[in-house]
Design an enzyme around this catalytic site. Sequence first.
Site, PDB file in Angstrom:
ATOM      1  N   SER A 188      16.178 -11.197  -8.094  1.00 36.23           N
ATOM      2  CA  SER A 188      14.780 -11.603  -7.897  1.00 36.23           C
ATOM      3  C   SER A 188      13.878 -10.905  -8.907  1.00 36.23           C
ATOM      4  O   SER A 188      14.316 -10.015  -9.641  1.00 36.23           O
ATOM      5  CB  SER A 188      14.309 -11.274  -6.466  1.00 36.23           C
ATOM      6  OG  SER A 188      14.327  -9.873  -6.255  1.00 36.23           O
ATOM      7  N   SER A 222       7.106   1.611 -14.544  1.00 39.47           N
ATOM      8  CA  SER A 222       5.878   1.110 -13.920  1.00 39.47           C
ATOM      9  C   SER A 222       4.697   1.861 -14.506  1.00 39.47           C
ATOM     10  O   SER A 222       4.834   2.990 -15.001  1.00 39.47           O
ATOM     11  CB  SER A 222       5.930   1.342 -12.402  1.00 39.47           C
ATOM     12  OG  SER A 222       4.683   1.075 -11.801  1.00 39.47           O
ATOM     13  N   TYR A 282       6.952   6.342  -4.895  1.00 41.68           N
ATOM     14  CA  TYR A 282       7.227   5.368  -5.948  1.00 41.68           C
ATOM     15  C   TYR A 282       6.810   5.935  -7.306  1.00 41.68           C
ATOM     16  O   TYR A 282       7.584   5.890  -8.274  1.00 41.68           O
ATOM     17  CB  TYR A 282       6.477   4.076  -5.653  1.00 41.68           C
ATOM     18  CG  TYR A 282       6.689   2.978  -6.667  1.00 41.68           C
ATOM     19  CD1 TYR A 282       7.888   2.279  -6.711  1.00 41.68           C
ATOM     20  CD2 TYR A 282       5.684   2.622  -7.560  1.00 41.68           C
ATOM     21  CE1 TYR A 282       8.091   1.262  -7.637  1.00 41.68           C
ATOM     22  CE2 TYR A 282       5.877   1.605  -8.490  1.00 41.68           C
ATOM     23  CZ  TYR A 282       7.085   0.934  -8.521  1.00 41.68           C
ATOM     24  OH  TYR A 282       7.272  -0.068  -9.433  1.00 41.68           O
ATOM     25  N   LYS A 332       9.236   6.891 -10.540  1.00 46.66           N
ATOM     26  CA  LYS A 332       9.049   6.264 -11.849  1.00 46.66           C
ATOM     27  C   LYS A 332       8.647   7.293 -12.911  1.00 46.66           C
ATOM     28  O   LYS A 332       9.019   7.143 -14.086  1.00 46.66           O
ATOM     29  CB  LYS A 332       7.991   5.163 -11.750  1.00 46.66           C
ATOM     30  CG  LYS A 332       8.419   3.970 -10.885  1.00 46.66           C
ATOM     31  CD  LYS A 332       9.650   3.258 -11.437  1.00 46.66           C
ATOM     32  CE  LYS A 332       9.965   1.989 -10.674  1.00 46.66           C
ATOM     33  NZ  LYS A 332      11.106   1.249 -11.222  1.00 46.66           N
ATOM     34  N   THR A 375       5.684 -10.707  -8.395  1.00 42.81           N
ATOM     35  CA  THR A 375       7.014 -10.603  -7.791  1.00 42.81           C
ATOM     36  C   THR A 375       6.849 -10.292  -6.307  1.00 42.81           C
ATOM     37  O   THR A 375       5.727 -10.149  -5.809  1.00 42.81           O
ATOM     38  CB  THR A 375       7.836  -9.477  -8.442  1.00 42.81           C
ATOM     39  OG1 THR A 375       7.269  -8.211  -8.068  1.00 42.81           O
ATOM     40  CG2 THR A 375       7.841  -9.601  -9.959  1.00 42.81           C
TER      41      THR A 375
END
Length: 265
Positions: A24, A142, A155, A159, A187
């Site tokens: 995905s 990111s 998160y 990253k 997304t």
Amino acid sequence: MTRVMHENDINFTGKIVWITGASSGIGEALAVLLAQKKARLILTARRASALLALSARLDTAVKVLPADLYTADVAALTADALAAFGGIDIVIHAAGMGQRSLAVETPVKVYRQLMEINFFAPVAITGSLLPVCNAHMVVIGSMSGLIGFPGRTGYAASKHALKGYFETLQVEQDVPVTIVSPGRVQTNLSLSAITASGEAHGVMDEAQIKGIPVMECAARILEGVAKRKKHVIIARKEKYLYWLHGWWPSIYYKVAKKYSFTKGK
């Protein structure tokens, strides 16, 4: 506008490309574009059914290697990937997990889960490959790996760590690495992002809906990889926050604190 190929640009035709997180989002979009360029693909994600459905749409050679990177035997998985077509030219680390929870409410077990998927899995795969091949590592990081952002402590930490590892690898030895720092992309990342309870957020963020189209993001990633760029930033508003962070930190902190927990505006 058609981009002119330069002599030293990578030609993806016939290249063996291993994509994690291929079922995905950015990983799937990259698989579609690389198939059009006649690369040979190794596709990894948890959902075997989604990978098989994707491979059926692709007009190129494809090997499906389903795996949950949270629990997988990475050494065995890497050996299977190397055996699929007799080597690997490019690895795209696109598997990742988002987060939607404030630091004050988030337990350590949630941070550990984020680090396992977003940081330790690509590091383990890379560590398994380094002694045996010189594959070009493409790391989907990111903008949260460059600056802090509300509701993303784990998160952002994962990253930031990812960027730190692969940026150091760029200067430590002769391994081609492209670090990609996307902002909001269209997304399902916010849907599957985990909350403080470890459950899926289950909500599509408004800013995610209005983000960069995923195929546009994937095309810009491949353009950066073809040019062997070390760092590719693909962002809109987040790009300005990044500039503020570097040039006017006091203003950055004021602006960033006003961002909505989930809407991002």
